[in-house]
Design a protein around this motif. Structure first.
Motif, PDB file in Angstrom:
ATOM      1  N   ASP A 100       7.553  -2.267 -17.976  1.00 48.50           N
ATOM      2  CA  ASP A 100       6.372  -1.434 -17.758  1.00 48.50           C
ATOM      3  C   ASP A 100       6.177  -0.441 -18.910  1.00 48.50           C
ATOM      4  O   ASP A 100       5.570   0.620 -18.746  1.00 48.50           O
ATOM      5  CB  ASP A 100       6.451  -0.708 -16.417  1.00 48.50           C
ATOM      6  N   ASP A 130       1.870 -10.688  -8.946  1.00 50.49           N
ATOM      7  CA  ASP A 130       2.326  -9.447  -8.330  1.00 50.49           C
ATOM      8  C   ASP A 130       2.825  -8.411  -9.333  1.00 50.49           C
ATOM      9  O   ASP A 130       3.246  -7.321  -8.942  1.00 50.49           O
ATOM     10  CB  ASP A 130       3.425  -9.738  -7.310  1.00 50.49           C
ATOM     11  N   PHE A 131       2.787  -8.753 -10.633  1.00 54.07           N
ATOM     12  CA  PHE A 131       3.229  -7.794 -11.648  1.00 54.07           C
ATOM     13  C   PHE A 131       2.246  -6.634 -11.691  1.00 54.07           C
ATOM     14  O   PHE A 131       1.035  -6.824 -11.693  1.00 54.07           O
ATOM     15  CB  PHE A 131       3.340  -8.462 -13.020  1.00 54.07           C
ATOM     16  N   TYR A 132       2.771  -5.428 -11.730  1.00 51.44           N
ATOM     17  CA  TYR A 132       1.952  -4.217 -11.668  1.00 51.44           C
ATOM     18  C   TYR A 132       1.609  -3.745 -13.082  1.00 51.44           C
ATOM     19  O   TYR A 132       2.509  -3.486 -13.887  1.00 51.44           O
ATOM     20  CB  TYR A 132       2.716  -3.136 -10.898  1.00 51.44           C
ATOM     21  N   HIS A 133       0.328  -3.652 -13.376  1.00 50.17           N
ATOM     22  CA  HIS A 133      -0.153  -3.176 -14.669  1.00 50.17           C
ATOM     23  C   HIS A 133      -0.020  -1.658 -14.671  1.00 50.17           C
ATOM     24  O   HIS A 133      -0.701  -0.972 -13.898  1.00 50.17           O
ATOM     25  CB  HIS A 133      -1.607  -3.603 -14.863  1.00 50.17           C
ATOM     26  N   LYS A 138      -2.915  -1.553 -10.986  1.00 47.27           N
ATOM     27  CA  LYS A 138      -3.222  -2.651 -10.071  1.00 47.27           C
ATOM     28  C   LYS A 138      -2.319  -3.820 -10.412  1.00 47.27           C
ATOM     29  O   LYS A 138      -1.787  -3.903 -11.514  1.00 47.27           O
ATOM     30  CB  LYS A 138      -4.682  -3.094 -10.224  1.00 47.27           C
ATOM     31  N   THR A 139      -2.201  -4.746  -9.472  1.00 50.83           N
ATOM     32  CA  THR A 139      -1.466  -5.975  -9.782  1.00 50.83           C
ATOM     33  C   THR A 139      -2.363  -6.881 -10.633  1.00 50.83           C
ATOM     34  O   THR A 139      -3.593  -6.732 -10.650  1.00 50.83           O
ATOM     35  CB  THR A 139      -1.054  -6.739  -8.510  1.00 50.83           C
ATOM     36  N   GLN A 142      -4.954  -8.526  -8.508  1.00 57.03           N
ATOM     37  CA  GLN A 142      -6.087  -7.659  -8.204  1.00 57.03           C
ATOM     38  C   GLN A 142      -7.053  -7.578  -9.393  1.00 57.03           C
ATOM     39  O   GLN A 142      -8.272  -7.623  -9.208  1.00 57.03           O
ATOM     40  CB  GLN A 142      -5.603  -6.253  -7.837  1.00 57.03           C
TER      41      GLN A 142
END
Length: 162
Positions: A100, A130-133, A138-139, A142
């Motif tokens: 991240d 499902d990786f979160y930006h 957001k994923t 999304q």
């Protein structure tokens, strides 16, 4: 162990260069997962269609070493350091995420084009929904589900991994 995502692109001898890149990347990284390969029109210049995909992997390499390795693989595949930004490519490897981490050097992370270009976002959504930006908050799923740019059309192509 860092989770990384790399976009692969080529519009010169596309299938061969994507395969060669995958062979090289699989030698250096662990737990690799390759998205489908998509074909798309060139964005930003008139040129042959591109093949694009995303590779998810893990590594113990430092961020700087990952960036240097990607540049070396590009050079090994005929990419010139002085190639213009919007021009045909034998191979374009861009680090999208390194865990991240948010930074501008040695690479822009997360890479800005993730949210702007379907040819990056759609294959990324396949391997990392499902990786979160860490900037968009957001994923990837999304972001992809909300993406709307009818100018950018992609289609899956038959591609056999090496």
């Amino acid at each position: 162990m860092a989770q990384i995502f790399i976009s692969l692109g080529s519009n010169i001898n596309k299938a061969e260069h994507i395969r060669r890149a995958l062979v090289a990347l699989n030698k250096h990284f662990k737990n690799t997962q390759h998205s489908s390969v998509f074909e798309s029109e060139a964005v930003g210049f008139a040129g042959n269609n591109f093949y694009n995909s995303v590779l998810a992997a893990t590594t113990e390499m430092a961020l700087e070493d990952v960036c240097a390795l990607l540049k070396q693989i590009e050079r090994d595949n005929g990419r010139k350091a002085n190639d213009k930004k919007f021009s045909p490519r034998t191979l374009d490897l861009d680090l999208l995420f390194y865990d991240d981490v948010i930074c501008e050097s040695p690479a822009q992370l997360p890479r800005d084009e993730i949210t702007k270009n379907a040819f990056v976002l759609q294959p990324l959504a396949e391997v990392a929904p499902d990786f979160y930006h860490p900037v968009a908050k957001k994923t990837i799923a999304q972001i992809w589900n909300a993406y709307n740019n009818p100018q950018q059309k992609l289609w899956k192509v038959e591609f056999s991994n090496p």
